[in-house]
Design an enzyme around this catalytic site. Structure first.
Site, PDB file in Angstrom:
ATOM      1  N   CYS A 381       0.629  -1.278   0.070  1.00 46.95           N
ATOM      2  CA  CYS A 381       0.088  -0.060  -0.007  1.00 46.95           C
ATOM      3  C   CYS A 381       0.867   1.314  -0.153  1.00 46.95           C
ATOM      4  O   CYS A 381       1.295   1.787  -0.975  1.00 46.95           O
ATOM      5  CB  CYS A 381      -0.836  -0.046   1.367  1.00 46.95           C
ATOM      6  SG  CYS A 381      -2.469   1.108   1.056  1.00 46.95           S
ATOM      7  N   HIS A 506      -3.265  -4.783   0.634  1.00 44.77           N
ATOM      8  CA  HIS A 506      -2.901  -5.379   1.990  1.00 44.77           C
ATOM      9  C   HIS A 506      -2.726  -6.846   2.054  1.00 44.77           C
ATOM     10  O   HIS A 506      -3.759  -7.628   2.644  1.00 44.77           O
ATOM     11  CB  HIS A 506      -3.388  -4.875   2.989  1.00 44.77           C
ATOM     12  CG  HIS A 506      -3.289  -3.420   3.503  1.00 44.77           C
ATOM     13  ND1 HIS A 506      -1.765  -3.169   4.007  1.00 44.77           N
ATOM     14  CD2 HIS A 506      -3.784  -2.180   3.159  1.00 44.77           C
ATOM     15  CE1 HIS A 506      -1.884  -1.591   3.987  1.00 44.77           C
ATOM     16  NE2 HIS A 506      -3.060  -1.200   3.543  1.00 44.77           N
ATOM     17  N   GLU A 508      -1.453  -9.203   3.118  1.00 50.24           N
ATOM     18  CA  GLU A 508      -0.836  -9.779   4.505  1.00 50.24           C
ATOM     19  C   GLU A 508      -2.312  -9.953   5.302  1.00 50.24           C
ATOM     20  O   GLU A 508      -2.320 -11.015   6.023  1.00 50.24           O
ATOM     21  CB  GLU A 508       0.036  -8.821   5.179  1.00 50.24           C
ATOM     22  CG  GLU A 508      -0.595  -7.320   5.836  1.00 50.24           C
ATOM     23  CD  GLU A 508      -0.597  -6.302   4.756  1.00 50.24           C
ATOM     24  OE1 GLU A 508      -0.412  -6.648   3.584  1.00 50.24           O
ATOM     25  OE2 GLU A 508      -0.775  -5.178   5.457  1.00 50.24           O
TER      26      GLU A 508
HETATM   27  N1  GLN Z   1      -1.726   6.825   3.143  1.00 46.74           N
HETATM   28  C1  GLN Z   1      -1.839   6.053   1.925  1.00 46.74           C
HETATM   29  C2  GLN Z   1      -3.153   6.215   1.445  1.00 46.74           C
HETATM   30  O1  GLN Z   1      -4.203   6.676   2.181  1.00 46.74           O
HETATM   31  C3  GLN Z   1      -1.751   4.607   2.224  1.00 46.74           C
HETATM   32  C4  GLN Z   1      -2.587   3.684   3.258  1.00 46.74           C
HETATM   33  C5  GLN Z   1      -2.003   2.388   3.621  1.00 46.74           C
HETATM   34  O2  GLN Z   1      -1.029   2.175   3.694  1.00 46.74           O
HETATM   35  N2  GLN Z   1      -3.015   1.719   4.168  1.00 46.74           N
HETATM   36  O3  GLN Z   1      -3.582   5.702   0.189  1.00 46.74           O
END
Ligand code: GLN
Length: 531
Positions: A381, A506, A508
């Protein structure tokens, strides 16, 4: 079959691993082909976990259905390998807002609305609704916090009431310290804990004892006596290396048999295949193997719970690849200068999810180091967004390229807020959340990992790769190996010359011992090859 209930309480202190106990009990019942589902009560007044700080509360876990829930749900899913739903998470926030909405509607006209019976009835309604809709054989309810907390008192009272009409087994999790000076396990704290539970009208059927060492005979007898239970109902939960061993450890003490007896569940033959499969995997996790060093460069590395799913996903992938992962947690601000020697021993570098600008220059330095030294890289992400920023700056020569999350006025905003997020006024539950499908390009590392052109992973973000820069990035060699089916959102990027992959998702959050996340498997495979 009518649903039966197991209620897990903590009577002494938090952090003893009620989540692991709950997951293990669900798993054990699953070995007997009973459908056991976990439910979690959390006393805080947040509606969900999405608005909490991961540095204080631990990781925010996301389910397929877009719910942002307590990290215990990660623990449950990793044990039982089922995609759970958000209705299994009952928070103080959800509860109070429901009762107050009913009050405003006039449902309780003329009455004083009170904790008992209105709030407790609502808890009982929610539980019955879950039983009616999901039809589990057993609901295993974990009450967050500790007996004596004001926050969870109404949950405990509702569970006492539940037992008046339903089959309920109460399990108390306690702690038995050993004092070095006397060299003896002390049971007084456990006794006091059980007593405080009894004062609330709850007689535990089992007392599970967390401790550093196996609980001794004398301590067991004492706890049994003071808890008014037989001593085979005092269950050992001493440190056992991997948490995944817990179901087997419990079964070694006949906890499975006693539980089923108490619940008046027909004794079924155990599913040997499931059990053997699990034992095999537990052996694999705990047996010594070649070690590899994975650097995790993030901003919340002081509290390991902030990245618990990442850690577990690495353990799963390591077990499958026959290597043991050594975790090298690096606080990203430590990499902001020129000194990157903390990365020297890394066989793989990972940048996990994150928010806000603090520490990002250190993460970008780590990513550049990985790319230039061909160290396998996995970006999750935020880690993918920063991979794009690094590539834009150093391979596409877009000077000071950045994300609009950090600088709205920057010249090259290669990461931009999503259109759908731009005008949102409120903060709760409205990121791009939950399971989304992506299409993968054949002949890429991503395809190699998933072996499929269509995948689904969980998401939690507001920003995305700015499509205006997609062609510049691609012309300069960044591979866009995954997008949403309509091609609007970049989902996966990778390097051409070495293994480096970033995903907007994500993965994970869907990794389980029985089904490690494909990108983690591929990452660890490359890291192990390098080691
Ligand atoms: N801050 C970034 C976003 O909002 C990544 C978010 C995250 O890693 N879950 O897109």
């Amino acid at each position: 079959m009518q649903t039966k209930y197991i209620v897990i309480l903590g009577s002494l202190l938090s952090g003893l691993g009620k989540g692991g106990v709950t997951g293990s009990i669900c798993k054990i019942l699953g070995f007997y082909n009973y459908k056991a589902l976990p439910v979690k009560f959390d006393g805080y007044l947040n509606y969900d976990c999405g608005t909490m700080n991961p540095y204080r509360h631990g990781e925010v876990f996301v389910l397929d259905d877009k719910s942002e829930v307590d990290m215990d749900f990660g623990m449950y899913e990793r044990f039982i390998n089922i995609d759970l739903k958000g209705n299994l998470s009952i928070t103080g926030g959800k509860l109070f807002s429901k009762v107050i909405a009913k009050e405003r509607r006039g449902d309780y006209l003329g009455e004083d609305v009170q904790i008992i019976p209105h709030l407790t009835n609502e808890i009982l309604n929610m539980i019955k609704n879950i039983s009616n809709s999901e039809k589990p054989d057993v609901l295993v309810i974990e009450v967050g916090g500790t007996v004596g907390d004001i926050e969870n008192s109404y949950f405990i009272e509702a569970m006492r009431q539940l037992a008046l009409t339903e089959k309920v087994v109460f399990v108390d999790l306690t702690y038995v310290p050993k004092l070095d000076v006397v060299g003896e396990q002390k049971t007084k704290p456990a006794q006091i804990g059980v007593r405080s539970l009894m004062q609330l009208g709850i007689q535990p059927d089992f007392v599970i004892c967390r401790s550093n060492e196996v609980i001794g005979k004398k301590a067991k007898e004492k706890i049994a006596l003071f808890s008014s239970i037989s001593k085979d109902r005092v269950i050992d939960d001493s440190d056992k290396g991997t948490v995944y061993n817990l179901p087997l450890h419990f079964m070694g003490q006949r906890f499975d048999k006693l539980l089923m007896e108490d619940l008046q569940l027909r004794t079924r033959k155990i599913n040997r295949k499931k059990l053997n499969e699990w034992s095999r995997m537990v052996d694999r996790v705990s047996s010594p193997r070649k070690r590899i060093n994975i650097a995790i460069v993030g901003k919340y590395t002081d509290l390991k719970d902030s990245y618990v799913s990442v850690k577990e996903a690495l353990i799963h992938a390591g077990a499958q690849n026959n290597v043991m992962v050594d975790f090298n947690w690096i606080e990203s601000t430590a990499l902001e200068g020129h000194d990157l020697h903390a990365l020297e021993n890394a066989d793989g570098i990972l940048v996990p999810g994150g928010f806000g600008v603090r520490g990002t220059e250190g993460m970008i330095n780590a990513i550049r180091y990985a790319r230039e030294n061909k160290v396998p890289y996995l970006g999750l992400c935020f880690g993918m967004q920063l991979m794009v920023v690094e590539y834009a700056r150093n391979a596409c020569m877009l000077k000071n390229a950045t994300s609009s999350e950090f600088d709205k006025k920057a010249r090259y905003k290669v990461i931009e807020i999503m259109e759908s997020q731009r005008d949102l006024k409120e903060k709760g539950g409205n990121m791009r959340l939950g399971a989304w499908t992506a299409r993968l390009r054949k002949g890429t590392h991503a395809y190699e990992a998933y072996k499929s052109t269509t995948i689904s992973e969980r998401h939690r973000h507001r920003y995305e790769v700015n499509n205006r820069y997609r062609s510049i990035l691609e012309k300069n060699g960044l591979v866009v190996s995954g997008t949403t089916p309509n091609n609007h959102i970049v989902e996966i990027t990778e390097w051409k010359d070495s293994f480096g992959i970033g995903t907007q998702a994500h993965p994970e959050l869907k990794s389980r011992l029985e089904r490690p996340a494909p990108l983690f498997l591929e990452f660890i495979k490359h890291a192990a090859a390098r080691a």
